[in-house]
Design a protein around this motif. Sequence first.
Motif, PDB file in Angstrom:
ATOM      1  N   ARG A  84      38.469  28.427  29.471  1.00  0.00           N
ATOM      2  CA  ARG A  84      39.472  28.883  30.540  1.00  0.00           C
ATOM      3  C   ARG A  84      38.879  30.031  31.248  1.00  0.00           C
ATOM      4  O   ARG A  84      38.586  30.827  30.555  1.00  0.00           O
ATOM      5  N   GLN A  85      39.482  29.832  32.491  1.00  0.00           N
ATOM      6  CA  GLN A  85      38.786  30.742  33.527  1.00  0.00           C
ATOM      7  C   GLN A  85      40.243  31.341  34.416  1.00  0.00           C
ATOM      8  O   GLN A  85      41.155  30.614  34.510  1.00  0.00           O
ATOM      9  N   ASN A  86      40.012  32.475  34.857  1.00  0.00           N
ATOM     10  CA  ASN A  86      40.960  32.934  35.811  1.00  0.00           C
ATOM     11  C   ASN A  86      40.651  33.124  37.296  1.00  0.00           C
ATOM     12  O   ASN A  86      39.310  33.255  37.266  1.00  0.00           O
ATOM     13  N   ARG A  87      41.046  33.239  38.373  1.00  0.00           N
ATOM     14  CA  ARG A  87      40.765  33.250  39.634  1.00  0.00           C
ATOM     15  C   ARG A  87      41.132  34.762  40.438  1.00  0.00           C
ATOM     16  O   ARG A  87      42.163  35.329  39.953  1.00  0.00           O
ATOM     17  N   TYR A  88      40.319  35.007  41.122  1.00  0.00           N
ATOM     18  CA  TYR A  88      40.428  36.219  42.063  1.00  0.00           C
ATOM     19  C   TYR A  88      39.902  36.020  43.505  1.00  0.00           C
ATOM     20  O   TYR A  88      39.340  35.046  43.605  1.00  0.00           O
ATOM     21  N   VAL A  89      40.619  36.837  44.274  1.00  0.00           N
ATOM     22  CA  VAL A  89      40.171  36.429  45.631  1.00  0.00           C
ATOM     23  C   VAL A  89      38.735  37.006  45.879  1.00  0.00           C
ATOM     24  O   VAL A  89      38.202  37.815  45.489  1.00  0.00           O
ATOM     25  N   ASP A  90      38.015  36.035  46.682  1.00  0.00           N
ATOM     26  CA  ASP A  90      36.857  36.313  47.050  1.00  0.00           C
ATOM     27  C   ASP A  90      36.811  37.525  47.893  1.00  0.00           C
ATOM     28  O   ASP A  90      37.323  37.634  48.991  1.00  0.00           O
ATOM     29  N   PRO A  91      35.706  38.566  47.603  1.00  0.00           N
ATOM     30  CA  PRO A  91      35.706  39.774  48.246  1.00  0.00           C
ATOM     31  C   PRO A  91      35.087  39.604  49.633  1.00  0.00           C
ATOM     32  O   PRO A  91      35.347  40.361  50.571  1.00  0.00           O
ATOM     33  N   ASN A  92      34.265  38.607  49.955  1.00  0.00           N
ATOM     34  CA  ASN A  92      33.833  38.205  50.915  1.00  0.00           C
ATOM     35  C   ASN A  92      34.519  37.374  52.103  1.00  0.00           C
ATOM     36  O   ASN A  92      34.152  37.167  53.246  1.00  0.00           O
ATOM     37  N   ASP A  93      35.616  36.555  51.540  1.00  0.00           N
ATOM     38  CA  ASP A  93      36.335  35.656  52.256  1.00  0.00           C
ATOM     39  C   ASP A  93      37.706  35.614  51.627  1.00  0.00           C
ATOM     40  O   ASP A  93      38.113  35.041  50.629  1.00  0.00           O
TER      41      ASP A  93
ATOM     42  N   PRO B  78      43.641  40.231  42.375  1.00  0.00           N
ATOM     43  CA  PRO B  78      43.257  40.738  43.718  1.00  0.00           C
ATOM     44  C   PRO B  78      41.529  40.874  43.833  1.00  0.00           C
ATOM     45  O   PRO B  78      41.096  40.843  44.802  1.00  0.00           O
ATOM     46  N   PHE B  79      41.112  41.061  42.483  1.00  0.00           N
ATOM     47  CA  PHE B  79      39.332  41.091  42.846  1.00  0.00           C
ATOM     48  C   PHE B  79      39.040  41.098  41.251  1.00  0.00           C
ATOM     49  O   PHE B  79      39.761  40.973  40.208  1.00  0.00           O
TER      50      PHE B  79
END
Length: 263
Positions: free
Chosen positions: A79-88, A174-175
Amino acid sequence: NTAYFSVAQDFFGDLTTLSLAYARGWDSVGKRGQAESDWEDKDLQNYKLGLTQVITKNALFSIDVDVITDEGKLENPYRQNRYVDPNDSTAYLYQPEVYPDTRTSTALGFRGMYFLPYRASVKLEYRYFSDSWDIQANTYGVSYSHAFDESWIFETRLRYYEQDQARFYSDLFPFANSQTHVARDKELSTYSGITYGFGVSYEVKQGVIPFVKRLQLSLLADILDYDYENFRDVTASGSYLPGEEPLYELDAWVTRTSLIVEF
């Protein structure tokens, strides 16, 4: 690997039953294709204390306490979690989940059963759960069983469940590595759900079939309706910004059949 031990003792003319149980689990956690030398250990210990009391000839009441301690590799390696793409900012990326190495949870359950004069029974139950990850949950349940003739038993039940999220859970971070522990498991989020259940059983008594003491056939079904308050469905069709996807919902049928034969 699991080992389990339990013991029970009756008191006061068999009207009171005290039970103790202990379970020990030790597992190795890893991914398919990963060398077993890289797998990590996961250990579990479960302590259980139960008390059942006959109140009247038609009423039973029980209390159960469970304490569970977990240690080791507690996250799902897939399982993985997600974060906002720092470049988009309109996209997101994934990273592996990281859980604390320990977890202690406690559950306290109350159950009462009353036998009705027309060959039926009703059961009420409540269960409170809390753990060291700041999850708190409540479960409420009621069920009704009714016997017809000598062979048929019909039952129906209703269950409601609600819980708060773990302190390190988020649907979208957030990151990358924004905190020490990160999780996006929907079972660690804030959600609630209702389960509607019903079933029927047919039992053939001793003597009807030669050499068979008892034969019972059961068909049970549950309808699940769960709503998640802060876990979003990233597979939903449409164009959504990260964190604005529709909230996840779960609707399901669960059916079970069983055949019991005693010789």
